[in-house]
Design a protein around this motif. Structure first.
Motif, PDB file in Angstrom:
ATOM      1  N   ASP A   1      26.396  -9.694 -11.238  1.00 22.08           N
ATOM      2  CA  ASP A   1      26.886  -9.869 -12.597  1.00 22.08           C
ATOM      3  C   ASP A   1      27.958  -8.848 -12.957  1.00 22.08           C
ATOM      4  N   ILE A   2      28.179  -7.879 -12.081  1.00 19.27           N
ATOM      5  CA  ILE A   2      29.220  -6.873 -12.307  1.00 19.27           C
ATOM      6  C   ILE A   2      30.464  -7.274 -11.534  1.00 19.27           C
ATOM      7  N   ASP A   3      31.620  -7.177 -12.178  1.00 20.77           N
ATOM      8  CA  ASP A   3      32.872  -7.626 -11.582  1.00 20.77           C
ATOM      9  C   ASP A   3      33.142  -6.894 -10.270  1.00 20.77           C
ATOM     10  N   ILE A   4      33.788  -7.618  -9.345  1.00 24.16           N
ATOM     11  CA  ILE A   4      34.036  -7.060  -8.016  1.00 24.16           C
ATOM     12  C   ILE A   4      34.958  -5.843  -8.072  1.00 24.16           C
ATOM     13  N   GLU A   5      35.891  -5.803  -9.023  1.00 23.75           N
ATOM     14  CA  GLU A   5      36.790  -4.657  -9.117  1.00 23.75           C
ATOM     15  C   GLU A   5      36.058  -3.420  -9.613  1.00 23.75           C
ATOM     16  N   GLU A   6      34.990  -3.624 -10.362  1.00 21.42           N
ATOM     17  CA  GLU A   6      34.186  -2.488 -10.800  1.00 21.42           C
ATOM     18  C   GLU A   6      33.243  -2.044  -9.698  1.00 21.42           C
ATOM     19  N   SER A   7      32.800  -2.986  -8.883  1.00 25.76           N
ATOM     20  CA  SER A   7      31.865  -2.657  -7.802  1.00 25.76           C
ATOM     21  C   SER A   7      32.551  -1.960  -6.641  1.00 25.76           C
ATOM     22  N   PHE A   8      33.823  -2.290  -6.400  1.00 22.60           N
ATOM     23  CA  PHE A   8      34.544  -1.721  -5.258  1.00 22.60           C
ATOM     24  C   PHE A   8      35.858  -1.117  -5.741  1.00 22.60           C
TER      25      PHE A   8
ATOM     26  N   PHE B   1      41.709   0.300   1.060  1.00 21.04           N
ATOM     27  CA  PHE B   1      41.401  -0.819   0.190  1.00 21.04           C
ATOM     28  C   PHE B   1      41.944  -0.569  -1.209  1.00 21.04           C
ATOM     29  N   LEU B   2      42.539  -1.612  -1.792  1.00 23.18           N
ATOM     30  CA  LEU B   2      42.880  -1.574  -3.196  1.00 23.18           C
ATOM     31  C   LEU B   2      41.619  -1.798  -4.020  1.00 23.18           C
ATOM     32  N   LYS B   3      41.711  -1.575  -5.289  1.00 24.18           N
ATOM     33  CA  LYS B   3      40.578  -1.822  -6.174  1.00 24.18           C
ATOM     34  C   LYS B   3      40.212  -3.306  -6.140  1.00 24.18           C
ATOM     35  N   GLY B   4      38.946  -3.583  -5.876  1.00 26.41           N
ATOM     36  CA  GLY B   4      38.477  -4.958  -5.813  1.00 26.41           C
ATOM     37  C   GLY B   4      38.733  -5.652  -4.492  1.00 26.41           C
ATOM     38  N   GLN B   5      39.437  -5.006  -3.578  1.00 24.44           N
ATOM     39  CA  GLN B   5      39.744  -5.614  -2.279  1.00 24.44           C
ATOM     40  C   GLN B   5      38.615  -5.285  -1.308  1.00 24.44           C
ATOM     41  N   VAL B   6      38.112  -6.297  -0.609  1.00 22.85           N
ATOM     42  CA  VAL B   6      36.971  -6.089   0.278  1.00 22.85           C
ATOM     43  C   VAL B   6      37.250  -6.493   1.723  1.00 22.85           C
ATOM     44  N   ILE B   7      38.417  -7.049   1.995  1.00 21.48           N
ATOM     45  CA  ILE B   7      38.800  -7.396   3.363  1.00 21.48           C
ATOM     46  C   ILE B   7      40.318  -7.375   3.462  1.00 21.48           C
TER      47      ILE B   7
ATOM     48  N   ASN C   1      23.713   5.980  -9.242  1.00 23.58           N
ATOM     49  CA  ASN C   1      24.778   6.674  -9.970  1.00 23.58           C
ATOM     50  C   ASN C   1      26.049   6.764  -9.121  1.00 23.58           C
ATOM     51  N   GLN C   2      25.874   6.909  -7.807  1.00 23.29           N
ATOM     52  CA  GLN C   2      26.995   6.899  -6.885  1.00 23.29           C
ATOM     53  C   GLN C   2      26.882   5.625  -6.036  1.00 23.29           C
ATOM     54  N   PRO C   3      27.558   4.545  -6.417  1.00 28.53           N
ATOM     55  CA  PRO C   3      27.399   3.267  -5.707  1.00 28.53           C
ATOM     56  C   PRO C   3      27.630   3.416  -4.200  1.00 28.53           C
ATOM     57  N   LEU C   4      26.749   2.798  -3.424  1.00 28.65           N
ATOM     58  CA  LEU C   4      26.815   2.875  -1.973  1.00 28.65           C
ATOM     59  C   LEU C   4      27.431   1.604  -1.393  1.00 28.65           C
ATOM     60  N   SER C   5      28.244   1.767  -0.365  1.00 31.16           N
ATOM     61  CA  SER C   5      28.804   0.608   0.333  1.00 31.16           C
ATOM     62  C   SER C   5      29.134   1.008   1.759  1.00 31.16           C
ATOM     63  N   TYR C   6      29.302  -0.003   2.593  1.00 34.82           N
ATOM     64  CA  TYR C   6      29.698   0.198   3.987  1.00 34.82           C
ATOM     65  C   TYR C   6      31.158  -0.215   4.161  1.00 34.82           C
TER      66      TYR C   6
ATOM     67  N   ILE D   1      29.984   5.219   5.579  1.00 37.37           N
ATOM     68  CA  ILE D   1      29.232   4.965   4.362  1.00 37.37           C
ATOM     69  C   ILE D   1      29.992   5.574   3.187  1.00 37.37           C
ATOM     70  N   VAL D   2      30.171   4.790   2.134  1.00 34.49           N
ATOM     71  CA  VAL D   2      30.855   5.263   0.929  1.00 34.49           C
ATOM     72  C   VAL D   2      29.810   5.491  -0.156  1.00 34.49           C
ATOM     73  N   SER D   3      29.801   6.682  -0.701  1.00 32.76           N
ATOM     74  CA  SER D   3      28.926   7.023  -1.821  1.00 32.76           C
ATOM     75  C   SER D   3      29.807   7.492  -2.966  1.00 32.76           C
ATOM     76  N   GLY D   4      30.027   6.603  -3.930  1.00 27.59           N
ATOM     77  CA  GLY D   4      30.956   6.922  -5.007  1.00 27.59           C
ATOM     78  C   GLY D   4      32.365   6.975  -4.457  1.00 27.59           C
ATOM     79  N   THR D   5      32.952   8.173  -4.462  1.00 26.37           N
ATOM     80  CA  THR D   5      34.295   8.375  -3.908  1.00 26.37           C
ATOM     81  C   THR D   5      34.252   9.155  -2.597  1.00 26.37           C
ATOM     82  N   LEU D   6      33.052   9.454  -2.110  1.00 26.44           N
ATOM     83  CA  LEU D   6      32.896  10.210  -0.869  1.00 26.44           C
ATOM     84  C   LEU D   6      32.692   9.259   0.303  1.00 26.44           C
TER      85      LEU D   6
END
Length: 277
Positions: free
Chosen positions: A74-81, A91-97, A140-145, A166-171
Motif C-alpha cells: 500500500d506504500i508507493d514504490i518510490e517511497e519504498s525504494f 538506482f534512481l528513486k523508485g527504480q528496481v531494475i 525504521n530503516q527499511p531493508l532491501s536486497y 543488503i540495504v538498510s535505510g541509506t547504508l
C-alpha cells in the motif's frame, strides 16, 4: 611305400592370412568403440547444456519474480525504494531494475520474511531479522536486497555470477559475489517498457538497454536468453547452428571458437508482477 609328411604348426601363408583377418576384426571393434564413446560424449554434452540452460532460466525467473517486492504494497514504490548506489549498481528513486551493460543487470527487492536469502545464499543478521519479524511491517530503516547478475568471460569457464548487498535505510553492506552457473558463452536481456503517454502499464516495446530510462518508461517485463556451451570437445570440427543463429544479427559476427564445444540457446520471458497495477 613312404608315408606322407605330416604338417606340424602353421605355414607362413596361413599365419599371414590369420594375422590379416584378426587385424581387420580389431580395427572394426576399435572403430565401434570409438564411435560409441563419441556418441556417449555427445549425449553427455547435450545433457550438460540442457541442464545448464534449464538451471539458468529457473534461477533468473526465481530472482526476477522478486523485483520490486514490497512488504507494504500500500506504500508507493518510490517511497519504498529510494535512490541508492551499491554492489556495482545505481538506482534512481523508485527504480528496481536496470542494466549496467549488455550482459549485466541489477535488481532490488525487500525480503519477504526474516529467513529469505539473496542470490548468494546469504541473509539478514539476527538484528535485521527481528525488525521484520511481523508481516507487512516496515522497520525504521527499511531493508532491501540489491543483486547484480554479471557474465564473467573466461577461456575455460564462462560464469554467470551474482553480487549481492543488503540495504538498510541509506547504508549498503559490503557486497558478496558467488558463481551461479558455469558454461555460459553469452547472455542477453531485453526489457519490456511502457513508452506511450497514457501510462496503461503495458509493455509497448522491448529494448536491450534501459539504463537511461526516465520514470515514465517503467520496465514491466524482461526477456532473457543464454547461449550455453559444453565443457568438452565433441563436435568433431562441425560448426554449430546455435552459435551461428545467436550472432546472425551482428554486423560482424565472431568466428566460432575452435574448441569443439556444443552450443544451445535457452530463453524465456517474465512479467514483473510486483510492478503491475
Amino acid at each position: 611305400m613312404n608315408k606322407p609328411a605330416q604338417q606340424k604348426g602353421l605355414s607362413m601363408i596361413e599365419l599371414l592370412i590369420a594375422l590379416a583377418i584378426s587385424s581387420f576384426l580389431i580395427l572394426g571393434i576399435t572403430q565401434i568403440y570409438i564411435d560409441n564413446k563419441q556418441n556417449y560424449l555427445f549425449q553427455q554434452a547435450q545433457s550438460e547444456n540442457q541442464e545448464n540452460g534449464r538451471f539458468t532460466l529457473m534461477l533468473l525467473e526465481q530472482q526476477l519474480s522478486k523485483v520490486g517486492y514490497r512488504r507494504r504494497p500500500d506504500i508507493d514504490i518510490e517511497e519504498s525504494f529510494g535512490a541508492i548506489n551499491g554492489a556495482g549498481c545505481s538506482f534512481l528513486k523508485g527504480q528496481v531494475i536496470n542494466s549496467v551493460d549488455a550482459t549485466t543487470i541489477c535488481i532490488r527487492y525487500q525480503p519477504r520474511d526474516p529467513e529469505e536469502a539473496n542470490c548468494t545464499g546469504n541473509g539478514l543478521s539476527d538484528i535485521e531479522k527481528s525488525t521484520i519479524s511481523n508481516a507487512y511491517t516496515i522497520p525504521n530503516q527499511p531493508l532491501s536486497y540489491i543483486e547484480r547478475f554479471s557474465l564473467v568471460i573466461d577461456d575455460d569457464k564462462n560464469q554467470l555470477t551474482c553480487t549481492a548487498a543488503i540495504v538498510s535505510g541509506t547504508l549498503v553492506s559490503d557486497p558478496v559475489t558467488g558463481v551461479l552457473v558455469e558454461g555460459i558463452s553469452d547472455i542477453r536481456y531485453e526489457f519490456g517498457v511502457d513508452t506511450d503517454a497514457n501510462d496503461d502499464q503495458k509493455a509497448d516495446e522491448f529494448i536491450p538497454n534501459p539504463s537511461p530510462l526516465v520514470n515514465t518508461q517503467r520496465i514491466l517485463s524482461v526477456r532473457y536468453s543464454a547461449l550455453v556451451h559444453s565443457q568438452k570437445n565433441v563436435s568433431q570440427g562441425m560448426g554449430s547452428q546455435a552459435f551461428a543463429k545467436w550472432y546472425e544479427h551482428e554486423a560482424t559476427p565472431p568466428a566460432e571458437p575452435s574448441t569443439g564445444r556444443l552450443y544451445q540457446i535457452s530463453g524465456s520471458t517474465l512479467t514483473l508482477r510486483n510492478l503491475m497495477p
